[in-house]
Design a protein around this motif. Sequence first.
Motif, PDB file in Angstrom:
ATOM      1  N   LEU A  72      -6.218  -2.221   8.239  1.00  0.00           N
ATOM      2  CA  LEU A  72      -6.892  -1.910   7.594  1.00  0.00           C
ATOM      3  C   LEU A  72      -8.308  -2.747   7.666  1.00  0.00           C
ATOM      4  O   LEU A  72      -8.768  -4.175   7.152  1.00  0.00           O
ATOM      5  CB  LEU A  72      -6.429  -2.937   5.440  1.00  0.00           C
ATOM      6  CG  LEU A  72      -7.165  -1.737   4.480  1.00  0.00           C
ATOM      7  CD1 LEU A  72      -7.316  -0.709   4.554  1.00  0.00           C
ATOM      8  CD2 LEU A  72      -6.316  -2.091   3.541  1.00  0.00           C
ATOM      9  N   HIS A  75     -11.355  -2.306   5.671  1.00  0.00           N
ATOM     10  CA  HIS A  75     -12.734  -2.198   4.451  1.00  0.00           C
ATOM     11  C   HIS A  75     -12.096  -1.307   3.392  1.00  0.00           C
ATOM     12  O   HIS A  75     -11.358  -0.560   3.502  1.00  0.00           O
ATOM     13  CB  HIS A  75     -14.168  -2.027   4.995  1.00  0.00           C
ATOM     14  CG  HIS A  75     -14.972  -2.113   3.918  1.00  0.00           C
ATOM     15  ND1 HIS A  75     -15.311  -3.850   3.531  1.00  0.00           N
ATOM     16  CD2 HIS A  75     -15.994  -1.163   3.249  1.00  0.00           C
ATOM     17  CE1 HIS A  75     -16.143  -3.689   2.460  1.00  0.00           C
ATOM     18  NE2 HIS A  75     -16.673  -2.552   2.122  1.00  0.00           N
ATOM     19  N   GLU A  76     -12.304  -1.872   2.162  1.00  0.00           N
ATOM     20  CA  GLU A  76     -12.284  -0.985   0.893  1.00  0.00           C
ATOM     21  C   GLU A  76     -12.644  -1.418  -0.269  1.00  0.00           C
ATOM     22  O   GLU A  76     -13.235  -2.168  -0.348  1.00  0.00           O
ATOM     23  CB  GLU A  76     -10.496  -1.457   0.482  1.00  0.00           C
ATOM     24  CG  GLU A  76      -9.855  -2.844   0.431  1.00  0.00           C
ATOM     25  CD  GLU A  76      -8.636  -3.400   0.309  1.00  0.00           C
ATOM     26  OE1 GLU A  76      -7.789  -2.865  -0.737  1.00  0.00           O
ATOM     27  OE2 GLU A  76      -8.253  -4.192   0.418  1.00  0.00           O
ATOM     28  N   TYR A 117     -10.936   5.420  -4.819  1.00  0.00           N
ATOM     29  CA  TYR A 117     -10.202   4.896  -3.915  1.00  0.00           C
ATOM     30  C   TYR A 117     -10.792   4.248  -2.355  1.00  0.00           C
ATOM     31  O   TYR A 117      -9.687   5.813  -2.512  1.00  0.00           O
ATOM     32  CB  TYR A 117      -9.337   3.708  -4.615  1.00  0.00           C
ATOM     33  CG  TYR A 117     -10.109   2.154  -4.068  1.00  0.00           C
ATOM     34  CD1 TYR A 117      -9.922   1.046  -4.824  1.00  0.00           C
ATOM     35  CD2 TYR A 117      -9.079   1.265  -2.536  1.00  0.00           C
ATOM     36  CE1 TYR A 117     -10.172  -0.033  -4.741  1.00  0.00           C
ATOM     37  CE2 TYR A 117      -9.055  -0.019  -2.649  1.00  0.00           C
ATOM     38  CZ  TYR A 117     -10.138  -0.787  -3.295  1.00  0.00           C
ATOM     39  OH  TYR A 117      -9.896  -2.467  -3.056  1.00  0.00           O
ATOM     40  N   LEU A 118     -11.373   4.161  -1.429  1.00  0.00           N
ATOM     41  CA  LEU A 118     -11.337   4.581  -0.450  1.00  0.00           C
ATOM     42  C   LEU A 118     -10.682   3.297   0.359  1.00  0.00           C
ATOM     43  O   LEU A 118     -10.931   2.479   0.529  1.00  0.00           O
ATOM     44  CB  LEU A 118     -13.076   4.300   0.531  1.00  0.00           C
ATOM     45  CG  LEU A 118     -13.450   6.047   0.403  1.00  0.00           C
ATOM     46  CD1 LEU A 118     -13.834   6.670  -0.819  1.00  0.00           C
ATOM     47  CD2 LEU A 118     -14.875   6.059   1.342  1.00  0.00           C
ATOM     48  N   PHE A 119      -9.890   3.798   1.327  1.00  0.00           N
ATOM     49  CA  PHE A 119      -9.741   2.292   2.755  1.00  0.00           C
ATOM     50  C   PHE A 119      -9.949   3.186   3.663  1.00  0.00           C
ATOM     51  O   PHE A 119      -9.618   4.333   4.609  1.00  0.00           O
ATOM     52  CB  PHE A 119      -7.464   2.396   2.875  1.00  0.00           C
ATOM     53  CG  PHE A 119      -7.357   2.851   1.239  1.00  0.00           C
ATOM     54  CD1 PHE A 119      -6.754   1.069   0.956  1.00  0.00           C
ATOM     55  CD2 PHE A 119      -7.355   3.683  -0.219  1.00  0.00           C
ATOM     56  CE1 PHE A 119      -6.163   0.868  -0.354  1.00  0.00           C
ATOM     57  CE2 PHE A 119      -7.011   2.764  -0.714  1.00  0.00           C
ATOM     58  CZ  PHE A 119      -6.183   1.637  -1.527  1.00  0.00           C
ATOM     59  N   ARG A 145     -14.239   0.797  -3.847  1.00  0.00           N
ATOM     60  CA  ARG A 145     -14.329   1.798  -5.112  1.00  0.00           C
ATOM     61  C   ARG A 145     -15.850   2.595  -4.984  1.00  0.00           C
ATOM     62  O   ARG A 145     -16.370   1.305  -4.476  1.00  0.00           O
ATOM     63  CB  ARG A 145     -13.762   1.112  -6.673  1.00  0.00           C
ATOM     64  CG  ARG A 145     -13.586   2.088  -7.392  1.00  0.00           C
ATOM     65  CD  ARG A 145     -13.300   1.453  -9.143  1.00  0.00           C
ATOM     66  NE  ARG A 145     -14.632   0.815  -9.602  1.00  0.00           N
ATOM     67  CZ  ARG A 145     -15.624   0.936  -9.985  1.00  0.00           C
ATOM     68  NH1 ARG A 145     -15.503   2.489 -10.696  1.00  0.00           N
ATOM     69  NH2 ARG A 145     -16.348   0.489 -10.931  1.00  0.00           N
ATOM     70  N   LEU A 199      -7.894  -4.896  -6.044  1.00  0.00           N
ATOM     71  CA  LEU A 199      -6.922  -3.291  -6.269  1.00  0.00           C
ATOM     72  C   LEU A 199      -6.157  -3.850  -6.928  1.00  0.00           C
ATOM     73  O   LEU A 199      -4.612  -4.118  -7.231  1.00  0.00           O
ATOM     74  CB  LEU A 199      -6.711  -2.852  -5.093  1.00  0.00           C
ATOM     75  CG  LEU A 199      -5.650  -2.178  -4.487  1.00  0.00           C
ATOM     76  CD1 LEU A 199      -5.817  -0.850  -4.983  1.00  0.00           C
ATOM     77  CD2 LEU A 199      -5.401  -2.455  -2.773  1.00  0.00           C
ATOM     78  N   CYS A 252      -3.090   5.570  -6.225  1.00  0.00           N
ATOM     79  CA  CYS A 252      -4.360   5.605  -5.912  1.00  0.00           C
ATOM     80  C   CYS A 252      -3.587   7.490  -4.882  1.00  0.00           C
ATOM     81  O   CYS A 252      -2.893   7.228  -4.151  1.00  0.00           O
ATOM     82  CB  CYS A 252      -4.828   4.972  -4.758  1.00  0.00           C
ATOM     83  SG  CYS A 252      -5.519   3.748  -5.719  1.00  0.00           S
ATOM     84  N   TRP A 299     -20.699  -0.389   3.387  1.00  0.00           N
ATOM     85  CA  TRP A 299     -19.838   0.597   3.826  1.00  0.00           C
ATOM     86  C   TRP A 299     -20.460   1.908   5.440  1.00  0.00           C
ATOM     87  O   TRP A 299     -19.220   1.996   5.899  1.00  0.00           O
ATOM     88  CB  TRP A 299     -19.517   2.013   3.265  1.00  0.00           C
ATOM     89  CG  TRP A 299     -18.563   1.248   1.648  1.00  0.00           C
ATOM     90  CD1 TRP A 299     -18.663   0.917   0.794  1.00  0.00           C
ATOM     91  CD2 TRP A 299     -17.314   1.972   2.403  1.00  0.00           C
ATOM     92  NE1 TRP A 299     -17.357   0.626  -0.432  1.00  0.00           N
ATOM     93  CE2 TRP A 299     -16.181   1.199   0.672  1.00  0.00           C
ATOM     94  CE3 TRP A 299     -16.364   2.123   2.908  1.00  0.00           C
ATOM     95  CZ2 TRP A 299     -14.740   1.392   0.854  1.00  0.00           C
ATOM     96  CZ3 TRP A 299     -14.738   1.566   2.480  1.00  0.00           C
ATOM     97  CH2 TRP A 299     -14.378   1.613   1.668  1.00  0.00           C
ATOM     98  N   LEU A 339       0.432  -1.525  -0.357  1.00  0.00           N
ATOM     99  CA  LEU A 339       0.471  -0.240  -0.076  1.00  0.00           C
ATOM    100  C   LEU A 339       1.166   1.733  -0.070  1.00  0.00           C
ATOM    101  O   LEU A 339       0.132   2.334  -0.818  1.00  0.00           O
ATOM    102  CB  LEU A 339      -0.953   0.344   1.259  1.00  0.00           C
ATOM    103  CG  LEU A 339      -1.714  -0.565   1.326  1.00  0.00           C
ATOM    104  CD1 LEU A 339      -2.610  -0.537   2.483  1.00  0.00           C
ATOM    105  CD2 LEU A 339      -2.816  -1.121  -0.011  1.00  0.00           C
TER     106      LEU A 339
END
Length: 380
Positions: free
Chosen positions: A223, A225-226, A241-243, A228, A279, A289, A348, A181
Amino acid sequence: KIFVNTLKCLQSKEFLLDVDLWRLFANLEELNKISLSFLKSFFETVKEHVSESDSPVDFSSILGKFFQGELCQTHQMYCLNYTSAVFYLENLRQREDFGIYLKQWCEQNEQCKRLHLPELLVAPLHRFTRYPLLLNNIWKRSTDETEKDFIWSLKEKVEKSIRDLEGKVKWLDNFQKFRQLQEVIIWPQVWDRDKRFFVPEYLKQSLRENSSETILSSANRLLLHEGRLMLAESTRLLDVYLFLFDDFLLITKIKRNKKKYGGLDTGLIPVSPSLTPELQSFIREGGVCTVLDQPIPLDRLTLKNVDPVHVTVFSLRNAFLIQHENRYRQCIAVFLLQAQTETAKKTWMSQIEKAISNYTTQHETKKSTDFCFPAESSEI
């Protein structure tokens, strides 16, 4: 032996010289020798008992020699390398020359019994987890109390070794994931992110040294949850894209690039298997990203559901809103996000709410322990 010896033979003839034997097989040869030695000694004892029925079965010396010796340690070393070996193998399999070595030189051999290399590499892990079952079966059938106590203590030792290994493997997986990452997430400088900030050239270097990239170097961060999503801007929808980490949320802008860097095929870039397939595919395409805004701490994040009626004008569906507040509870940023489906939106929102709840609970507990003063001395 077929895979290892064939690769050694090919490398002696100057083929596949860049393939690292250790990264692929680790200490497998040493593990095979120790395991085989244990099995031979074990069955020799059983054989002696069968041929001389009056002689007692002395398992204690054999079990003690191997389970108090190198058997568990060599298994642990192999298992710790297993994840990175599979990761390395998956990238090598995309090469034509390595594919020929696997399929034509090894897998077609009758002794492989149509098994592929990944199926063979996982076998030592399965064997390691079966040792406590073996020890338990011997313990059940033992009649000598001293021997029973000794075998039970060995079983507990092996089980502890497996539990310790699980923790190490999880830590190692997390470390490898975050290292990848760090490579794929780009942190733009503050003057590039917002044109309002003017910084003279002679000061830029000192600000670069205080880079945000090290924020992902902590192996203790998780981490959660992740994925788009789409970010609604004034005139368009932006692909983001969320992390979601256990202490902050990071919103990044997806930048795709299918060009080859330095003549290298980006499809062969090593990708951690612990990342999501989406990813992984994105990284192989050479994408990055870019951080859109500063990380949002979970204790400064407010989550709001958006009713479909209120966003019909913008043709938004499955939308929710994230609000970033400063320490004075002033709103400093707002992000209107759209998920692909209603289910994805609910996932989410529930993941973020759960993360905020856990973060709040942990910090309240920490604060309460920090403010617990020791009892006063009776002499004061």
